[in-house]
Design a protein around this motif. Structure first.
Motif, PDB file in Angstrom:
ATOM      1  N   UNK A  60       0.818  -1.212   0.000  1.00  0.00           N
ATOM      2  CA  UNK A  60       0.000   0.000   0.000  1.00  0.00           C
ATOM      3  C   UNK A  60       0.858   1.271   0.000  1.00  0.00           C
ATOM      4  N   UNK A  61       1.996   1.187  -0.641  1.00  0.00           N
ATOM      5  CA  UNK A  61       2.830   2.390  -0.759  1.00  0.00           C
ATOM      6  C   UNK A  61       2.049   3.458  -1.508  1.00  0.00           C
ATOM      7  N   UNK A 106       3.072   5.184  -3.914  1.00  0.00           N
ATOM      8  CA  UNK A 106       3.338   5.032  -5.343  1.00  0.00           C
ATOM      9  C   UNK A 106       2.524   3.888  -5.935  1.00  0.00           C
ATOM     10  N   UNK A 107       2.306   2.820  -5.173  1.00  0.00           N
ATOM     11  CA  UNK A 107       1.435   1.742  -5.619  1.00  0.00           C
ATOM     12  C   UNK A 107      -0.003   2.253  -5.718  1.00  0.00           C
ATOM     13  N   UNK A 108      -0.413   3.065  -4.764  1.00  0.00           N
ATOM     14  CA  UNK A 108      -1.760   3.641  -4.807  1.00  0.00           C
ATOM     15  C   UNK A 108      -1.927   4.536  -6.033  1.00  0.00           C
ATOM     16  N   UNK A 109      -0.874   5.300  -6.377  1.00  0.00           N
ATOM     17  CA  UNK A 109      -0.947   6.140  -7.571  1.00  0.00           C
ATOM     18  C   UNK A 109      -1.099   5.267  -8.821  1.00  0.00           C
ATOM     19  N   UNK A 110      -0.357   4.179  -8.897  1.00  0.00           N
ATOM     20  CA  UNK A 110      -0.494   3.272 -10.039  1.00  0.00           C
ATOM     21  C   UNK A 110      -1.939   2.792 -10.150  1.00  0.00           C
ATOM     22  N   UNK A 111      -2.550   2.442  -9.026  1.00  0.00           N
ATOM     23  CA  UNK A 111      -3.944   1.986  -9.034  1.00  0.00           C
ATOM     24  C   UNK A 111      -4.886   3.085  -9.524  1.00  0.00           C
ATOM     25  N   UNK A 134       0.394  11.153   5.379  1.00  0.00           N
ATOM     26  CA  UNK A 134       1.142  10.270   6.278  1.00  0.00           C
ATOM     27  C   UNK A 134       0.270   9.761   7.428  1.00  0.00           C
ATOM     28  N   UNK A 135      -0.682  10.582   7.883  1.00  0.00           N
ATOM     29  CA  UNK A 135      -1.584  10.167   8.954  1.00  0.00           C
ATOM     30  C   UNK A 135      -2.569   9.108   8.468  1.00  0.00           C
ATOM     31  N   UNK A 136      -3.173   9.350   7.307  1.00  0.00           N
ATOM     32  CA  UNK A 136      -4.197   8.436   6.793  1.00  0.00           C
ATOM     33  C   UNK A 136      -3.610   7.254   6.027  1.00  0.00           C
ATOM     34  N   UNK A 137      -2.380   7.409   5.514  1.00  0.00           N
ATOM     35  CA  UNK A 137      -1.745   6.405   4.648  1.00  0.00           C
ATOM     36  C   UNK A 137      -2.535   6.176   3.367  1.00  0.00           C
ATOM     37  N   UNK A 138      -3.369   7.156   2.992  1.00  0.00           N
ATOM     38  CA  UNK A 138      -4.166   7.069   1.778  1.00  0.00           C
ATOM     39  C   UNK A 138      -3.790   8.196   0.825  1.00  0.00           C
ATOM     40  N   UNK A 139      -3.718   7.849  -0.436  1.00  0.00           N
ATOM     41  CA  UNK A 139      -3.442   8.839  -1.478  1.00  0.00           C
ATOM     42  C   UNK A 139      -4.730   9.092  -2.240  1.00  0.00           C
ATOM     43  N   UNK A 140      -5.205  10.316  -2.160  1.00  0.00           N
ATOM     44  CA  UNK A 140      -6.348  10.724  -2.959  1.00  0.00           C
ATOM     45  C   UNK A 140      -5.858  11.782  -3.945  1.00  0.00           C
TER      46      UNK A 140
END
Length: 187
Positions: A14-15, A17-22, A156-162
């Motif tokens: 769940x990096x 950068x992996x989230x960005x790829x998704x 960094x707090x949420x560990x989510x990339x929106x």
């Protein structure tokens, strides 16, 4: 249908950068076939084990060969690409046949796009470094240093990339640039 292979410079599931790829894969939808490359089993590059290729490297090279384009999405570690990504690129830069550079490498002239998710720099250092490296490897670099997203405390707090609308537009432009290149190559 064109095939785009995503290479993420972090092995963390769940990096950012992996989230960005998704996110980019979701944006591409049915305009291309997309896959994220799994290269966790690729050993450290060593000419002593280069030929015959280790099975993990042969599998990765086969996926690279089948892809019409590559999209590298990498974090920035001390201003550079992570070691796992550099190691993969070292393997990919080697000649197809032992000692026969006339045939080139599996990635020679392969269209490639760069993006990054990192701290305040938005990965500017890793994108510049990768751009220089990919050009030296004779890849077809699209949009030069690509684009990046700067992480903030909320990430960094949420560990989510929106992605906000401006970022979505930026990546949509990159998608169009890559698909246009792939379609022109097919003509």
């Amino acid at each position: 249908m064109k095939k785009i292979l995503f290479v993420v410079g972090s092995h963390r599931k769940q990096s950012f950068n992996h989230q960005l790829a998704q996110h980019i894969i979701e944006m591409i939808q049915d305009r291309a076939e997309t896959t994220i490359l799994n290269y966790q089993e690729v050993p450290f590059f060593n000419e002593d084990i280069e030929y015959p290729l280790p099975q993990s490297v042969a599998s990765v090279k086969e996926m690279i060969a089948e892809a019409d384009g590559i999209w590298i999405i990498s974090p920035e570690y001390n201003g550079q690409a992570p070691g796992v990504l550099k190691n993969l690129l070292d393997w990919l830069s080697r000649p197809i046949e032992k000692g026969n550079w006339s045939k080139g490498s599996i990635i020679k002239n392969k269209p490639v796009m760069i993006s990054s998710v990192a701290g305040k720099s938005a990965g500017a250092h890793v994108r510049a470094s990768l751009a220089a490296l990919l050009k030296a490897m004779r890849m077809n670099l699209i949009n030069e240093q690509g684009s990046g997203i700067a992480l903030n405390n909320e990430h960094f707090t949420s560990q989510l990339l929106t992605l906000n609308e401006k970022e979505k537009d930026l990546f949509e432009q990159q998608i169009h640039a890559l698909l246009d290149t792939l379609n022109k190559n097919a003509e």
